[in-house]
Scaffold this motif. Sequence first.
Motif, PDB file in Angstrom:
ATOM      1  N   GLY A  41       0.844  -1.242  -0.142  1.00  0.00           N
ATOM      2  CA  GLY A  41       0.039  -0.140  -0.213  1.00  0.00           C
ATOM      3  C   GLY A  41       0.899   1.237  -0.015  1.00  0.00           C
ATOM      4  O   GLY A  41       0.328   2.209  -0.357  1.00  0.00           O
ATOM      5  N   ALA A  42       2.059   1.169   0.651  1.00  0.00           N
ATOM      6  CA  ALA A  42       3.019   2.237   0.346  1.00  0.00           C
ATOM      7  C   ALA A  42       4.667   1.614   0.335  1.00  0.00           C
ATOM      8  O   ALA A  42       4.630   0.472   0.780  1.00  0.00           O
ATOM      9  CB  ALA A  42       2.975   3.035   1.642  1.00  0.00           C
ATOM     10  N   PHE A  43       5.336   2.271  -0.258  1.00  0.00           N
ATOM     11  CA  PHE A  43       6.751   1.688  -0.123  1.00  0.00           C
ATOM     12  C   PHE A  43       7.254   1.375   1.155  1.00  0.00           C
ATOM     13  O   PHE A  43       7.130   2.152   2.083  1.00  0.00           O
ATOM     14  CB  PHE A  43       7.527   2.450  -1.179  1.00  0.00           C
ATOM     15  N   PRO A  44       7.951   0.447   1.311  1.00  0.00           N
ATOM     16  CA  PRO A  44       8.747   0.065   2.529  1.00  0.00           C
ATOM     17  C   PRO A  44       9.583   1.331   2.837  1.00  0.00           C
ATOM     18  O   PRO A  44      10.058   1.639   2.030  1.00  0.00           O
ATOM     19  CB  PRO A  44       9.897  -1.043   2.381  1.00  0.00           C
ATOM     20  N   MET A  87      -6.960  -1.586   2.590  1.00  0.00           N
ATOM     21  CA  MET A  87      -5.691  -1.495   3.095  1.00  0.00           C
ATOM     22  C   MET A  87      -5.352  -1.959   4.756  1.00  0.00           C
ATOM     23  O   MET A  87      -6.031  -1.519   5.685  1.00  0.00           O
ATOM     24  CB  MET A  87      -5.252   0.161   3.234  1.00  0.00           C
ATOM     25  N   VAL A  88      -4.478  -2.858   4.890  1.00  0.00           N
ATOM     26  CA  VAL A  88      -4.395  -3.707   6.045  1.00  0.00           C
ATOM     27  C   VAL A  88      -3.186  -3.308   6.515  1.00  0.00           C
ATOM     28  O   VAL A  88      -2.004  -3.681   5.868  1.00  0.00           O
ATOM     29  CB  VAL A  88      -4.691  -5.059   5.755  1.00  0.00           C
ATOM     30  N   ASP A  89      -2.674  -2.927   7.568  1.00  0.00           N
ATOM     31  CA  ASP A  89      -1.517  -2.583   8.465  1.00  0.00           C
ATOM     32  C   ASP A  89      -1.058  -4.113   9.047  1.00  0.00           C
ATOM     33  O   ASP A  89      -1.801  -4.866   9.309  1.00  0.00           O
ATOM     34  CB  ASP A  89      -1.501  -1.832   9.519  1.00  0.00           C
ATOM     35  N   ARG A  90       0.219  -4.254   9.164  1.00  0.00           N
ATOM     36  CA  ARG A  90       0.862  -5.580   9.712  1.00  0.00           C
ATOM     37  C   ARG A  90       2.077  -4.920  10.166  1.00  0.00           C
ATOM     38  O   ARG A  90       2.864  -4.329   9.925  1.00  0.00           O
ATOM     39  CB  ARG A  90       1.072  -6.655   8.616  1.00  0.00           C
ATOM     40  N   ALA A 148       6.161  -5.699  10.907  1.00  0.00           N
ATOM     41  CA  ALA A 148       7.145  -6.392  10.195  1.00  0.00           C
ATOM     42  C   ALA A 148       8.574  -5.826  10.660  1.00  0.00           C
ATOM     43  O   ALA A 148       8.637  -5.106  11.895  1.00  0.00           O
ATOM     44  CB  ALA A 148       6.989  -5.770   8.698  1.00  0.00           C
ATOM     45  N   VAL A 149       9.568  -6.361  10.141  1.00  0.00           N
ATOM     46  CA  VAL A 149      10.933  -6.075  10.458  1.00  0.00           C
ATOM     47  C   VAL A 149      11.719  -5.315   9.547  1.00  0.00           C
ATOM     48  O   VAL A 149      11.836  -6.160   8.364  1.00  0.00           O
ATOM     49  CB  VAL A 149      11.785  -7.034  11.321  1.00  0.00           C
ATOM     50  N   SER A 150      12.416  -4.457   9.462  1.00  0.00           N
ATOM     51  CA  SER A 150      13.246  -4.073   8.493  1.00  0.00           C
ATOM     52  C   SER A 150      14.473  -4.808   8.335  1.00  0.00           C
ATOM     53  O   SER A 150      14.734  -5.511   9.069  1.00  0.00           O
ATOM     54  CB  SER A 150      13.509  -2.448   8.765  1.00  0.00           C
ATOM     55  N   PRO A 151      15.165  -4.732   7.044  1.00  0.00           N
ATOM     56  CA  PRO A 151      16.342  -5.264   6.855  1.00  0.00           C
ATOM     57  C   PRO A 151      17.434  -5.079   7.910  1.00  0.00           C
ATOM     58  O   PRO A 151      18.520  -5.976   8.073  1.00  0.00           O
ATOM     59  CB  PRO A 151      16.894  -4.783   5.473  1.00  0.00           C
ATOM     60  N   SER A 152      17.383  -3.939   8.606  1.00  0.00           N
ATOM     61  CA  SER A 152      18.311  -3.657   9.662  1.00  0.00           C
ATOM     62  C   SER A 152      17.909  -4.272  11.027  1.00  0.00           C
ATOM     63  O   SER A 152      18.491  -3.873  12.159  1.00  0.00           O
ATOM     64  CB  SER A 152      18.649  -2.236   9.715  1.00  0.00           C
ATOM     65  N   GLY A 153      16.562  -5.123  10.987  1.00  0.00           N
ATOM     66  CA  GLY A 153      16.091  -5.391  12.333  1.00  0.00           C
ATOM     67  C   GLY A 153      15.369  -4.522  13.225  1.00  0.00           C
ATOM     68  O   GLY A 153      14.883  -5.120  14.221  1.00  0.00           O
ATOM     69  N   GLU A 154      15.013  -3.416  12.488  1.00  0.00           N
ATOM     70  CA  GLU A 154      14.054  -2.424  13.300  1.00  0.00           C
ATOM     71  C   GLU A 154      12.470  -2.914  12.978  1.00  0.00           C
ATOM     72  O   GLU A 154      12.212  -3.303  12.135  1.00  0.00           O
ATOM     73  CB  GLU A 154      14.246  -1.040  12.803  1.00  0.00           C
ATOM     74  N   PRO A 155      11.585  -2.912  14.086  1.00  0.00           N
ATOM     75  CA  PRO A 155      10.156  -3.135  13.883  1.00  0.00           C
ATOM     76  C   PRO A 155       9.476  -1.838  13.056  1.00  0.00           C
ATOM     77  O   PRO A 155       9.960  -0.850  13.399  1.00  0.00           O
ATOM     78  CB  PRO A 155       9.661  -3.029  15.328  1.00  0.00           C
ATOM     79  N   VAL A 156       8.664  -2.228  12.125  1.00  0.00           N
ATOM     80  CA  VAL A 156       7.985  -1.202  11.230  1.00  0.00           C
ATOM     81  C   VAL A 156       6.555  -1.378  11.161  1.00  0.00           C
ATOM     82  O   VAL A 156       6.302  -2.862  11.433  1.00  0.00           O
ATOM     83  CB  VAL A 156       8.814  -1.193   9.954  1.00  0.00           C
ATOM     84  N   VAL A 157       5.773  -0.952  10.681  1.00  0.00           N
ATOM     85  CA  VAL A 157       4.419  -1.303  10.444  1.00  0.00           C
ATOM     86  C   VAL A 157       4.220  -1.119   8.862  1.00  0.00           C
ATOM     87  O   VAL A 157       4.465  -0.027   8.373  1.00  0.00           O
ATOM     88  CB  VAL A 157       3.348  -0.405  11.203  1.00  0.00           C
ATOM     89  N   MET A 158       3.759  -2.152   8.095  1.00  0.00           N
ATOM     90  CA  MET A 158       3.668  -2.224   6.904  1.00  0.00           C
ATOM     91  C   MET A 158       2.064  -2.249   6.377  1.00  0.00           C
ATOM     92  O   MET A 158       1.413  -2.601   7.137  1.00  0.00           O
ATOM     93  CB  MET A 158       4.457  -3.381   6.186  1.00  0.00           C
ATOM     94  N   THR A 159       2.038  -1.347   5.127  1.00  0.00           N
ATOM     95  CA  THR A 159       0.508  -1.494   4.743  1.00  0.00           C
ATOM     96  C   THR A 159       0.293  -2.349   3.610  1.00  0.00           C
ATOM     97  O   THR A 159       1.007  -2.163   2.471  1.00  0.00           O
ATOM     98  CB  THR A 159       0.059   0.165   4.586  1.00  0.00           C
TER      99      THR A 159
END
Length: 213
Positions: free
Chosen positions: A146-149, A185-188, A190-201
């Motif tokens: 829904g949006a770019f990482p 549009m659903v949020d979930r 996730a974890v970034s490549p650097s290991g940080e928690p993020v919310v993806m859509t």
Amino acid sequence: MTDHEQQSPASFWESRYREADRAWSGRANAALEREAVDLAPGRALDLGSGEGGDALWLASRGWRVTAVDISPTALERGRAAADYAGLGERISWVEADLATWIPDGEFDLVSAHFLHSPVELPREAILRRAASAVAPSGVLLIVGHGAFPPWSTHRHEGPPLPGPDAVLTSLALPVAEWTVLTSAMVDRDAVSPSGEPVVMTDAVLTLRRAVSV
């Protein structure tokens, strides 16, 4: 033109998978688990299957899966994981470029997750062929970003990513033949490549084809 834009899709994705021992988590996509959990197992088509997380999840639930990807390395990893899990006989692995590949037969579930690419990818044409491969009473599941990482270097290039309503419009499906089960549009988490928690859509579109009369 950037270096990756000069690569063919096959060479780009094969290089991408060879960069590391594993590109993805190996788990099924959250939208697949949520949208397909109550579906009766049948024939499933997994487009852009990568290393097979979705295909293995479906096979473990009784589906017979055709998993298609352009990268032989990704497919080999998926095949090895399926054999290790005792699911090898339930999954057919197909090396093909989705830009030109045509599905063989009809499927009770056709799933396409995150068909986004920095190299050429005719997404709308691929998804229209995906819809044509859905059997009567079958389900089409399309999930995109829904949006770019946040870490994406391509997030400011090109038009905005299409939401589920825009994807549905682009499919140009006969309205009488399809029922929208999910368009959201659903949020979930996730974890970034650097290991940080993020919310993806995720942009989630789930459709059911009508039974033939």
